[in-house]
Motif scaffolding. Structure first.
Motif, short mmCIF file in Angstrom:
data_model
loop_
_atom_site.label_atom_id
_atom_site.label_comp_id
_atom_site.label_asym_id
_atom_site.label_seq_id
_atom_site.Cartn_x
_atom_site.Cartn_y
_atom_site.Cartn_z
N GLY A 273 43.63 -57.88 26.49
CA GLY A 273 43.08 -56.72 27.17
C GLY A 273 41.59 -56.90 27.39
N ASP B 189 42.77 -53.92 23.79
CA ASP B 189 44.02 -53.17 23.67
C ASP B 189 45.10 -53.91 22.89
OD1 ASP B 189 42.90 -51.08 25.05
OD2 ASP B 189 43.60 -51.80 26.99
N THR C 218 51.42 -58.17 29.63
CA THR C 218 51.07 -56.80 29.96
C THR C 218 51.61 -56.48 31.36
OG1 THR C 218 48.96 -57.37 31.02
CG2 THR C 218 48.94 -57.02 28.63
#
Length: 268
Positions: free
Chosen positions: A54, A66, A185
Motif C-alpha cells: 500500500g 495498508d 490488491t
C-alpha cells in the motif's frame, strides 16, 4: 593536443559509465536494459524483510501502509542507472513484462503519488539514497514468482531524480519458510487490466471463489467505465457472481469457455 585531450576525456567518461560496481552481477530473473550501469549491488544476505502492499507514509516517526508481506530470507538487490535514451518507465515496464512472461503474479503496483513519498521508499524501504526523486516520477511493484519458485518475491522500484537521472532498483527475496497465500490488491488488479489488457487466473478453474470474487469485483468497480469479457470453463458462473457483487451486467460479456482458468479481458 587540446582536441586529443578532450577526445581522451570523452572516451574515459564513456568507459567509466559503462563499468559496473566491482563484484556486481545481474539477477537471472530480470534482464538488463541495454547500456544500463549497475551503480549499487548488495549480495545475498539473510534479513527480516517487510514489503509494503500500500501507499506509505510516516506518522509519529513510524512507517504506515495498508498491508505488508513480512518474512525472513535471503535478499539480493541491484540498482541500475539508465542511459539517457531510456526512461525509468521503460525500464520498469520491460522488467515487469519479463517477470510476467515467467508466470510471476502481481501483488501490489503503484505509480506516482499513489505510492506515497519517494524519500520513504528510498531511505526506509530500500535503504538506498540514490532512489530518492520526485514523487510523481516513481513506480513500485511487488511480484511473486511462479511455482516451484513461489517462495521468491521480486520488488521493482523506478525513479527519475531531479537531475533527470533515471534508476531501476530490483530486489529478489527468497523466503526461508513457505509464504502461504498472498493476494493482490484490487487496485493492482485494475492497474494490471488497464496496462496489459487482461487478467489471467489459471488457478481459478472451478465455481467462483468468494475471496477472489470480492477482489475482482472491487477492482472492476474502481473504474465503472471499463467493459470486459469474462472467459474460461466457468465463465458464465463468474459473470453472474460478479453481477451479484455489484458489477453492472452491461459492462461484461461472456467470452470463450476454453482455456485454463478464469480470464478477464478489456474491451478496447
Amino acid at each position: 593536443m587540446r582536441s586529443l585531450g578532450l577526445l581522451v576525456l570523452c572516451c574515459c567518461s564513456s568507459l567509466s559509465f559503462a563499468a559496473d560496481v566491482p563484484g556486481s552481477q545481474d539477477l537471472q530473473v530480470v534482464p538488463r536494459l541495454a547500456d544500463a550501469q549497475i551503480v549499487d549491488y548488495r549480495p545475498p544476505v539473510e534479513l527480516e524483510r517487510i514489503y509494503p502492499l500500500g501507499s506509505i507514509r510516516k506518522i509519529s516517526g513510524q512507517l504506515r501502509f495498508d498491508g505488508q508481506v513480512t518474512a525472513r530470507g535471503q535478499t539480493t538487490s541491484v540498482t541500475y542507472e539508465l542511459p539517457p535514451e531510456h526512461s525509468a518507465t521503460e525500464a520498469f515496464t520491460a522488467a515487469r513484462e519479463a517477470l510476467q512472461k515467467q508466470g510471476a503474479g502481481l501483488l501490489f503496483w503503484c505509480q506516482a503519488r499513489d505510492c506515497g513519498e519517494s524519500s520513504l521508499w528510498a531511505n526506509e524501504v530500500f535503504g538506498n539514497a540514490k532512489l530518492y526523486g520526485a514523487d510523481e516520477q516513481q513506480a513500485y511493484l511487488l511480484l511473486r514468482l511462479a511455482a516451484p519458485q513461489d517462495n521468491t518475491l521480486v520488488a521493482l522500484y523506478s525513479i527519475t531524480r531531479g537531475n533527470r537521472k533515471a534508476y531501476l532498483h530490483v530486489e529478489q527475496f527468497e523466503a526461508m519458510a513457505p509464504l502461504g497465500e498472498l493476494l493482490p490488491t484490487s487496485a493492482t488488479l485494475l492497474r494490471q487490466l488497464k496496462s496489459t489488457g487482461e487478467l489471467h487466473f489459471p488457478q481459478l478453474v472451478n465455481e467462483p471463489d468468494d475471496t477472489w470474487l470480492r477482489l475482482i469485483s472491487r477492482g472492476l468497480n474502481l473504474d465503472t467505465t471499463q467493459r470486459v469479457t469474462v472467459s474460461g470453463p466457468k465463465a458464465e458462473a463468474w459473470r453472474q457472481a460478479l453481477i451479484n457483487q455489484g458489477v453492472r451486467a452491461a459492462r461484461m460479456e461472456t467470452g470463450s469457455v476454453d482455456g485454463a482458468g478464469l480470464r478477464i479481458e478489456l474491451l478496447r
